[in-house]
Design a protein around this motif. Structure first.
Motif, PDB file in Angstrom:
ATOM      1  N   THR A 113      41.544  34.713  51.598  1.00 44.40           N
ATOM      2  CA  THR A 113      40.089  34.706  51.402  1.00 44.40           C
ATOM      3  C   THR A 113      39.669  35.198  50.018  1.00 44.40           C
ATOM      4  N   THR A 114      40.233  36.324  49.568  1.00 44.89           N
ATOM      5  CA  THR A 114      39.805  36.887  48.285  1.00 44.89           C
ATOM      6  C   THR A 114      40.964  36.897  47.289  1.00 44.89           C
ATOM      7  N   GLY A 115      40.607  37.131  46.020  1.00 43.62           N
ATOM      8  CA  GLY A 115      41.632  37.203  44.988  1.00 43.62           C
ATOM      9  C   GLY A 115      42.614  38.347  45.242  1.00 43.62           C
ATOM     10  N   ALA A 116      42.075  39.510  45.589  1.00 48.64           N
ATOM     11  CA  ALA A 116      42.943  40.669  45.829  1.00 48.64           C
ATOM     12  C   ALA A 116      43.911  40.384  46.975  1.00 48.64           C
ATOM     13  N   GLU A 117      43.416  39.680  47.980  1.00 48.61           N
ATOM     14  CA  GLU A 117      44.267  39.345  49.122  1.00 48.61           C
ATOM     15  C   GLU A 117      45.394  38.393  48.698  1.00 48.61           C
ATOM     16  N   ALA A 141      45.576  45.026  32.838  1.00 47.84           N
ATOM     17  CA  ALA A 141      45.494  43.985  33.868  1.00 47.84           C
ATOM     18  C   ALA A 141      44.412  44.330  34.883  1.00 47.84           C
ATOM     19  N   PHE A 142      43.870  43.297  35.521  1.00 43.44           N
ATOM     20  CA  PHE A 142      43.009  43.523  36.691  1.00 43.44           C
ATOM     21  C   PHE A 142      43.518  42.640  37.824  1.00 43.44           C
ATOM     22  N   HIS A 143      43.811  43.273  38.966  1.00 40.38           N
ATOM     23  CA  HIS A 143      44.331  42.507  40.092  1.00 40.38           C
ATOM     24  C   HIS A 143      43.558  42.752  41.384  1.00 40.38           C
ATOM     25  N   GLY A 144      42.417  43.455  41.312  1.00 43.91           N
ATOM     26  CA  GLY A 144      41.602  43.598  42.515  1.00 43.91           C
ATOM     27  C   GLY A 144      41.370  45.037  42.917  1.00 43.91           C
ATOM     28  N   ARG A 145      40.540  45.177  43.959  1.00 39.36           N
ATOM     29  CA  ARG A 145      40.059  46.512  44.339  1.00 39.36           C
ATOM     30  C   ARG A 145      40.666  47.055  45.622  1.00 39.36           C
ATOM     31  N   ILE A 209      51.625  38.850  36.140  1.00 37.66           N
ATOM     32  CA  ILE A 209      50.955  38.738  34.842  1.00 37.66           C
ATOM     33  C   ILE A 209      49.807  37.731  34.906  1.00 37.66           C
ATOM     34  N   GLU A 210      48.708  38.067  34.252  1.00 39.09           N
ATOM     35  CA  GLU A 210      47.629  37.101  34.047  1.00 39.09           C
ATOM     36  C   GLU A 210      47.958  36.339  32.758  1.00 39.09           C
ATOM     37  N   PRO A 211      48.084  35.014  32.796  1.00 40.98           N
ATOM     38  CA  PRO A 211      48.380  34.276  31.556  1.00 40.98           C
ATOM     39  C   PRO A 211      47.303  34.505  30.493  1.00 40.98           C
ATOM     40  N   GLY A 214      41.734  38.574  32.325  1.00 40.42           N
ATOM     41  CA  GLY A 214      40.302  38.381  32.569  1.00 40.42           C
ATOM     42  C   GLY A 214      39.516  39.639  32.243  1.00 40.42           C
ATOM     43  N   GLU A 215      39.415  40.538  33.225  1.00 35.62           N
ATOM     44  CA  GLU A 215      38.675  41.789  32.997  1.00 35.62           C
ATOM     45  C   GLU A 215      39.227  42.526  31.772  1.00 35.62           C
ATOM     46  N   GLY A 216      40.530  42.324  31.508  1.00 40.12           N
ATOM     47  CA  GLY A 216      41.196  43.044  30.412  1.00 40.12           C
ATOM     48  C   GLY A 216      40.778  42.593  29.022  1.00 40.12           C
ATOM     49  N   ALA A 242      52.279  34.649  38.643  1.00 36.39           N
ATOM     50  CA  ALA A 242      51.127  34.458  37.750  1.00 36.39           C
ATOM     51  C   ALA A 242      49.868  34.731  38.561  1.00 36.39           C
ATOM     52  N   ASP A 243      49.043  35.659  38.081  1.00 36.57           N
ATOM     53  CA  ASP A 243      47.739  35.876  38.698  1.00 36.57           C
ATOM     54  C   ASP A 243      46.753  34.962  37.986  1.00 36.57           C
ATOM     55  N   GLU A 244      46.432  33.856  38.652  1.00 35.34           N
ATOM     56  CA  GLU A 244      45.510  32.857  38.068  1.00 35.34           C
ATOM     57  C   GLU A 244      44.160  32.894  38.777  1.00 35.34           C
ATOM     58  N   VAL A 245      43.830  34.069  39.302  1.00 37.91           N
ATOM     59  CA  VAL A 245      42.565  34.185  40.040  1.00 37.91           C
ATOM     60  C   VAL A 245      41.379  33.830  39.122  1.00 37.91           C
ATOM     61  N   GLN A 246      41.411  34.307  37.879  1.00 38.66           N
ATOM     62  CA  GLN A 246      40.283  34.031  36.962  1.00 38.66           C
ATOM     63  C   GLN A 246      40.560  32.818  36.070  1.00 38.66           C
ATOM     64  N   THR A 247      41.840  32.568  35.754  1.00 36.81           N
ATOM     65  CA  THR A 247      42.177  31.491  34.814  1.00 36.81           C
ATOM     66  C   THR A 247      42.224  30.115  35.476  1.00 36.81           C
ATOM     67  N   ALA A 271      42.177  31.988  43.269  1.00 40.25           N
ATOM     68  CA  ALA A 271      40.974  32.200  44.098  1.00 40.25           C
ATOM     69  C   ALA A 271      39.764  31.653  43.323  1.00 40.25           C
ATOM     70  N   LYS A 272      38.689  32.408  43.283  1.00 41.21           N
ATOM     71  CA  LYS A 272      37.481  32.126  42.502  1.00 41.21           C
ATOM     72  C   LYS A 272      37.075  30.646  42.492  1.00 41.21           C
ATOM     73  N   SER A 273      37.280  29.925  41.360  1.00 44.84           N
ATOM     74  CA  SER A 273      36.724  28.573  41.252  1.00 44.84           C
ATOM     75  C   SER A 273      37.430  27.545  42.128  1.00 44.84           C
TER      76      SER A 273
HETATM   77  C1  LIG Z   1      42.902  38.153  37.556  1.00 49.13           C
HETATM   78  C2  LIG Z   1      42.229  38.664  38.799  1.00 49.13           C
HETATM   79  N1  LIG Z   1      42.977  39.000  39.855  1.00 49.13           N
HETATM   80  C3  LIG Z   1      42.420  39.427  40.996  1.00 49.13           C
HETATM   81  C4  LIG Z   1      41.054  39.578  41.122  1.00 49.13           C
HETATM   82  C5  LIG Z   1      40.464  40.072  42.409  1.00 49.13           C
HETATM   83  O1  LIG Z   1      39.757  39.050  43.038  1.00 49.13           O
HETATM   84  P1  LIG Z   1      38.683  39.393  44.167  1.00 49.13           P
HETATM   85  O2  LIG Z   1      37.572  40.120  43.496  1.00 49.13           O
HETATM   86  O3  LIG Z   1      38.289  38.042  44.711  1.00 49.13           O
HETATM   87  O4  LIG Z   1      39.383  40.225  45.181  1.00 49.13           O
HETATM   88  C6  LIG Z   1      40.238  39.238  40.036  1.00 49.13           C
HETATM   89  C7  LIG Z   1      38.776  39.407  40.117  1.00 49.13           C
HETATM   90  O5  LIG Z   1      38.057  39.415  39.163  1.00 49.13           O
HETATM   91  C8  LIG Z   1      40.843  38.768  38.845  1.00 49.13           C
HETATM   92  O6  LIG Z   1      40.098  38.445  37.776  1.00 49.13           O
END
Ligand SMILES: Cc1ncc(COP(=O)(O)O)c(C=O)c1O
Length: 430
Positions: A113-117, A141-145, A209-211, A214-216, A242-247, A271-273
């Motif tokens: 459901t979510t990026g963090a998941e 890096a940002f990988h979620g909350r 790794i985020e290619p 994003g938040e970073g 690869a964390d492609e949640v934002q990319t 996730a996201k888009s």
């Molecule tokens: C690279 C990356 N990973 C993970 C997440 C976490 O996604 P979510 O907020 O949908 O849990 C984000 C959210 O901005 C993100 O940019």
């Protein structure tokens, strides 16, 4: 940000009384409706949306075809729990993601459901497949909350403060950053140092790794670093996530940013888009790795929700039929060119980085290497006053990132670029 009128001020008072401050809110106005690249507030004021719900709206707000697909699904069923009564659209979407993800090998995909998941599940799968515990992530890096998401995240304020202890066996290596003087060689030396001082490489399950971070700060991973990371993984039997949640899904000018690199990851979190405004995430990876967890080890009540899956199937078609990848590349070039043109007038502008439509502008104090988050905030505030919604990012908060829908019209893009130019000059829109 903008001074709210009475109606919005009243809602702000109610919000502050009813919801915790930990859910930080950027704007002082409330959304009433949205269409493609525009949002209107309760007073009918219009904003051009360069935030896209934090990178979720590459296909814009309420794309008519996506709305239609979701409505058609809504008329059939909205929830069965895929693990109880499956539906074919889940399988179809998995097939499509498998076919489009980089890597010349057989793949499987699980939906969440979510990026963090997605990130958490990629780590679960990597640990299950390698039978190893440790994970190496990167600085900024940002990988979620979630708890593991926070542990993997390489930025303390505001994401990690007061929330520990975090899950163990998570390490951080430096992410290459040319502007901050961290070369690919320095970053590799950081990993070698970790292997010497902190963790046995043979107990590492994966690098994540985020290619492009994003938040970073929209930092683009240099190709030679990604290649070296892949080689390290192969040497030690470590997986590359690869964390492609934002990319993902068009932001970088390709469906996946990893397509810009000569090497493929073993697992991708996305996730996201993916689902054009509906909550959906996925992990795609090598079939044999994805099959490591036993039945029942993966999933979730809402994982792969039918409405979001219907949206995602349509997102992929819209991306193809509207040629949004090349449109995104054109828009990204246009924005980066305008920013570079403005450089002589904006001494704070230290760098413009772009991979497709993933564009970031970094600001320093004039004539110095000291980051200037104050300048980034001022540009953001001025733009908002003139009706353009921008987001900041970066370890120091001194980067402005641009997450406009790839479906934005030329006229609206021109209007936004004019507002942005004025804001960078320190002036409200003409
Ligand atoms: C690279 C990356 N990973 C993970 C997440 C976490 O996604 P979510 O907020 O949908 O849990 C984000 C959210 O901005 C993100 O940019």
């Amino acid at each position: 940000m903008n001074e709210p009128d009475d109606q919005h001020a009243d809602w702000n008072a109610r919000r502050e009384a009813a919801t915790p401050r930990g859910v930080g809110v950027m704007c002082r106005f409330y959304a009433d409706r949205a269409d493609n690249a525009e949002i209107w507030d309760l007073q009918g004021r219009r904003y051009i949306d360069f935030a896209g719900g934090i990178g979720v709206l590459n296909t814009g707000h309420r794309h008519p075809r996506i709305m239609e697909a979701v409505q058609a699904q809504m008329a059939r069923f909205t929830h069965t729990a895929y693990q109880i009564v499956p539906y074919t659209s889940y399988v179809e979407l998995a097939e499509q993601i498998n076919a489009r993800a980089p890597g010349d090998f057989r793949k499987k995909t699980a939906l969440f459901t979510t990026g963090a998941e997605a990130v958490e599940n990629a780590v679960k799968i990597a640990r299950s497949a390698t039978r190893r515990p440790a994970i190496i992530a990167f600085g900024s890096a940002f990988h979620g909350r979630t708890l593991l998401g926070m542990a993997l995240t390489g930025k303390v304020v505001p994401y990690k403060v007061g929330f520990g202890p975090f899950p163990a066996d998570v390490y951080h290596a430096p992410y290459p950053n040319a502007l901050r003087g961290i070369t690919s060689e320095d970053a590799l030396a950081g990993i070698r140092a970790l292997f010497k001082t902190a963790v046995d490489p043979h107990s590492v399950a994966a690098f994540i790794i985020e290619p492009v971070q994003g938040e970073g700060g929209f930092n683009i991973c240099p190709p030679e670093f990604m290649r070296a990371l892949r080689a390290l993984c192969d040497d030690y039997g470590i997986l590359l996530i690869a964390d492609e949640v934002q990319t993902g899904f068009g932001r970088s000018g390709r469906i996946f940013a990893m397509e810009h690199y000569a090497v493929a990851p073993d697992l991708i979190a996305m996730a996201k888009s993916l689902a054009g405004g509906f909550p959906l995430s996925a992990v795609c990876g090598r079939a044999e790795i994805m099959d490591a967890p036993a039945p029942g080890g993966l999933g979730g009540t809402y994982a792969g929700h039918p409405l979001a899956v219907a949206a995602a199937l349509e997102v992929l078609q819209v991306m193809d039929e509207e040629d949004l990848l090349s449109r995104g590349r054109q828009l990204g070039e246009r924005l980066a060119a305008r920013l570079r043109q403005l450089a002589p007038e904006v001494p704070e502008l230290a760098d413009v980085r772009a991979l497709g439509a993933m564009v970031g502008a970094e600001f320093n104090e004039p004539g110095s290497h000291a980051p200037s988050p104050a300048f980034a905030r001022r540009v953001q505030a001025l733009a908002l006053e003139s009706g353009l919604l921008l987001l900041t990012c970066g370890a120091e908060g001194n980067v402005i990132r641009f997450l406009f829908p790839l479906t934005i019209t030329d006229a609206l893009m021109d209007e936004a670029l004019d507002i942005l130019s004025q804001a960078l000059r320190g002036q409200p829109a003409l």
